[in-house]
Structures are given as C-alpha cells and as structure tokens.
Motif scaffolding. Structure first.
Motif, PDB file in Angstrom:
ATOM      1  N   GLU B 213     108.622  20.488 -29.257  1.00  0.00           N
ATOM      2  CA  GLU B 213     109.996  19.981 -29.279  1.00  0.00           C
ATOM      3  C   GLU B 213     110.985  21.134 -29.378  1.00  0.00           C
ATOM      4  N   LEU B 214     110.621  22.103 -30.214  1.00  0.00           N
ATOM      5  CA  LEU B 214     111.486  23.262 -30.422  1.00  0.00           C
ATOM      6  C   LEU B 214     111.696  24.015 -29.114  1.00  0.00           C
ATOM      7  N   LYS B 216     111.189  22.828 -26.071  1.00  0.00           N
ATOM      8  CA  LYS B 216     111.882  21.931 -25.138  1.00  0.00           C
ATOM      9  C   LYS B 216     113.389  22.037 -25.358  1.00  0.00           C
ATOM     10  N   ASP B 217     113.764  21.990 -26.634  1.00  0.00           N
ATOM     11  CA  ASP B 217     115.162  22.072 -27.026  1.00  0.00           C
ATOM     12  C   ASP B 217     115.765  23.419 -26.634  1.00  0.00           C
TER      13      ASP B 217
END
Lengths: 281, 226
Positions: B213-214, B216-217
């Motif tokens: 997620e990190l 991706k962000d």
C-alpha cells in the motif's frame, strides 16, 4: 586525562570499606553502552563504550579469502585485526601492529573461530576489525564484546554470541573489571571470554599471579558479569532493528487504503514479513 | 501481508527458538534436543519446521537463482562473473547461447559487460557455475544497475511478484531483480529515477506492514507530480 604515571605506588586501590578508586565495589562493572550497526560500509558493525574504553568493531564477509593460498577448502577463515589508535593512550602509541596487538588479534580470532559456523562458507574469510579509539584497560574484552555484536549484525551464522569480561586482584582483593589504574598498579589481571549458552571458555589469559582459590573467585565474578553483558549485547542488536520500526510508526503514513488512520497495530504485527513469497523475478 | 500465524520476533544467534517436537530448518541448528537460531533474524514456524529468516548477510548462490552479474575476467573458454557473492562464478562457453570458438570469448562478452543469467550448479565446496541457457538470459545494454541488500530481495519481489509488478506498472520500467541483490532497470531516465526511489523505499521499510500500500501510494503521488 590525568597523568596516571605519577600516582604514588602506595595509593590504596581498594579501601577498608571495599570501595575502589572510582567508587565501585569489588563485584561491580563499569558502565557499558553498546550500539550496533554504526558503520555504513561494513557488513556489520558495533561501537562500545565500556568505562573509559571506546572501541569500534567492523565485520566484513564472508568474502573471498586473499591471498588465495590461505583459503581452506572445507571451511571459512576467521581473521581479526585488533588495532589501537595512536591517540588511544596518554602517550602517543606508535601506529601499526606490535607484539601486543598481534597477540590480541590472534586470540580474538581464535575465540570467534569456536562459535562461527565456518563449514557453511568454505574458501571464504570473515574479517573482523577492532579499532580502539580510547583505552582504559580491558580493551580486548571490550573489543571482543563489540566484535561479537558486529558479527551478529553482519548476519554471520554463529552458535552463540561471545561475551567477555576481565577480573583481577587489587590491594589483595579479587575484583571485577579493572580500570587503568587498577590494571597498572594491581597484582593481577585475568581476561576471559565465554559462550553464554554453553558456558564454554574461548579466551583465558592471566597477567600477574592468582592462587587457585583467587582464580576460582575471579572466574566466578567474570562469569556473573558476562550474563549482564550478554543482555546488553542482545539489547543492542534488538534496538538496531526496532529503531527503524519506531521510525516507521512515527512517520506520518499518508492515509492509504487498507491502513486507516489511528490504526493501532501492535509492534509484533509490524514484524509480519512477507517471508514465504520469494519467487524468481 | 498476512498477520495470521504466531507472532514473529527478532532472535539473536544462539537464542532458543524451539524444543522437542519441532524440526530445525534453515538458519537454525539443534543441540541437545533444543533448537537455536544460527543468525540474527526473524523466527518463522510452519508445519513443525522452525526457521530463522535472516535480516542481513551476504548472497550465497543456490542452483536456479536468477542473478545479475558483471564480467570481471576472460578465459579461453569461460568468463569469470562477479555475482556479488563471496565466490567467483565462471560461465563456461558451452553454457552461453552462442557457439564460441576456443580463445574467442572476447567476441561475445567483455570485461565490464553486465548479464542476466542463472546459477547452474553449486557443489559442496560452494563452487559455482552459471548458465545462460535460458530464454531471459542475455547481455544487457543501456538501463541502470541498482544494488540492494540481498536479504531484502524477497520484499522487492513480493508475494508471487506482486511488489515487482506494481513497480513495473507504476513506473513503466523494465525491472529485472537478481537474487544476488542486483537490479537492472530499463526505461526513460525519469522513470528509472522513480523506480529507484520506490525500490529504495521497499529496502528501507522491509519490515513494515502494508508495504504494498505504501509503495502504491508513493507511486500514485509521484505520478500526479507530487
């Protein structure tokens, strides 16, 4: 630094109440602080402050052993270089290896040979560098303790850490962890290194004279101390990896999907690594 | 990342990681019925097999590993390749995709060339042999080479290559990750710069939860020109 050479010979190293020059009792250690992973270029490193001692340890390898004829086809070499900085003592030390540092390098490498799982890395060498920045008696013990942390930090497979401490005899009393004045003017100094898990002795030296009973007592003191030092080594290694963890927790993670703000992940869950999925690219 | 299973903890060499009823796996050794960690790492226990996943260490070649190597020496019928491990790795001319005449190795690969190849075999003395007998094996031209800690490679790849495909899509770069910690990147310069930052992020935060997620962000913010 005080000019210790001019301390009169008749000074009492330990008084009637059993208090030493620096205020310690016979069974007390000097303050110890260990830091792991302090050097960027080395595979593993550690820094230790042990009373007045300041020692840096760096580990490289396992790496290709040079010169080639030293390579052992069955196991890795464990090589060590103990070196004192010219400014580490009150009189300038002539730089370079001397009889003393060659001896210390040899015994330290032999102490680590006993714990490093050398058979896993045939034909390589594991190089340990111990740099004494400031000396105040007991540098081989401090260096060994730091190098042990540095080896673990480098990911070198070992049966256990090695923990080291000295004890000796001052003013007729057996005492733990001598400082410089006590070492210079005391009767005996006896450094030793143990493998905490098994209790194996991997280094034992003695300078001066101890009776058998005194030696037994000195060894008991050192063994008790190594348990405390072992905990400090463990703490240094775990701190090395938990600081990065705290940084991660502190850093404001952008409100990404799947990680709601104010989520209270337990510290342990942060360690849940993606361990299984190591496929090829 | 799944958070199921027993919690994992950092262990130091010689620390007990299990007793009877368990089997010692990689990164451990047994002594008197007890199992101990052989190096610094994270304990992993599944199906009664205890292993310690290392947090640091050198790359030790395993047969079948995809690696990115650099030619360091030439022989009459082989090339010597640096694969970022303690062992020199020869690539024999017969394992190359070309028909090489004896003494003619220089015509195909020269010192300083970078190649994608595989580890063919590793014997008991850890003597390594490489092979290029593979569809994806080749000499690379252009692009950039990035070096990370070999023990962090599994995180850069991710489960079933999830992380690596995320970075590939997010940066429009060709990314080839060698098990030896070398990564070859191909694409436009600014795309490569972004991919390097993304991979460095993964390397630094290798222990973090929600790493995908990190990243991706991070990539979506970078794409918006953040």
């Amino acid at each position: 630094m005080e000019d210790v050479e001019h301390i009169p010979k008749k000074v009492k190293l330990i008084d009637e109440k059993g208090v030493r020059l620096d205020g310690r009792r016979f069974d007390e250690l000097r303050p110890i602080r260990i830091e792991a992973g302090v050097l960027g270029r080395a595979d593993g490193s550690a820094y230790i402050e042990w009373g007045g001692n300041k020692v840096l340890a760096a580990v490289y390898g396992p790496r290709e052993a040079h010169p080639r004829h030293l390579q052992d086809p069955a196991r890795a070499l464990v090589q060590c270089r103990y070196n004192m900085a010219p400014f580490s003592v009150s009189d300038r030390k002539r730089p370079g290896p001397d009889r003393r540092s060659v001896e210390i390098s040899k015994i330290i490498s032999e102490a680590f040979s006993a714990v490093v799982i050398k058979e896993q890395f045939p034909r390589t060498s594991v190089d340990i560098f111990i740099e004494v920045l400031q000396a105040d008696a007991g540098t081989r013990c401090a260096g060994l303790t730091a190098a042990s942390v540095a080896l673990a930090d480098a990911g070198v497979p070992m049966k256990d850490l090695v923990t080291s401490c000295a004890s000796g005899k001052i003013g007729g009393v057996v005492a733990l962890d001598l400082n410089k004045d006590e070492d210079n003017f005391g009767e005996a100094d006896c450094p030793m290194a143990v493998v905490p898990r098994t209790g194996d002795l991997v280094l034992l030296q003695m300078d001066g004279h101890l009776t058998y009973a005194e030696f037994q007592k000195a060894m008991g003191l050192s063994l008790d101390a190594t348990r405390k030092i072992y905990e400090m080594q463990r703490d240094a290694l775990q701190r090395r990896y938990s600081t990065t963890l705290e940084e991660i927790l502190k850093e404001p993670v952008a409100p990404a999907q799947g990680r709601p703000e104010g989520s209270t992940d337990s510290i342990d869950s942060e360690f849940d690594m993606d361990l299984g999925g190591a496929g090829g690219p | 990342m799944d958070s199921s299973g027993p919690t994992r903890q950092i262990v130091i060499p010689g620390e007990s990681v299990g007793g009877r009823g368990l089997k010692p796996g990689p990164g451990t050794f047994s002594d008197g019925g007890q199992i101990y960690a052989a190096h610094l790492g994270v304990v992993d226990e599944r199906d009664g097999l205890v292993s310690v996943v290392p947090l640091a260490g050198r790359y030790i070649p395993q047969p079948g590993d995809a690696v990115v190597g650099e030619i360091v020496d030439l022989g009459a019928s082989h090339w010597l390749v640096d694969i970022n491990s303690p062992y020199p790795a020869p690539l024999h001319a017969t394992e190359s995709p070309w028909h090489v005449e004896f003494g003619d190795t220089r015509r195909y690969l020269n010192v300083g060339d970078v190649l994608l190849c595989h580890v063919l075999s590793v014997d008991e003395a850890n003597r390594v042999q490489l092979t290029m007998q593979d569809r994806e094996a080749r000499r690379v031209q252009g692009g950039q080479l990035l070096e990370i800690e070999p023990m962090k490679v599994p995180r850069v790849i991710g489960r079933q290559g999830s992380m690596i495909s995320l970075i590939k899509e997010g940066t429009r770069c060709g990314v080839y990750v060698g098990q030896n910690g070398r990564i070859w990147l191909d694409g436009r310069d600014e795309d490569i710069a972004l991919a390097v930052r993304a991979i460095k992020l993964v390397e630094q935060r290798a222990q973090a939860v929600g790493l995908t997620e990190l990243v991706k962000d991070f990539l979506s913010r970078a794409r918006r020109g953040g």
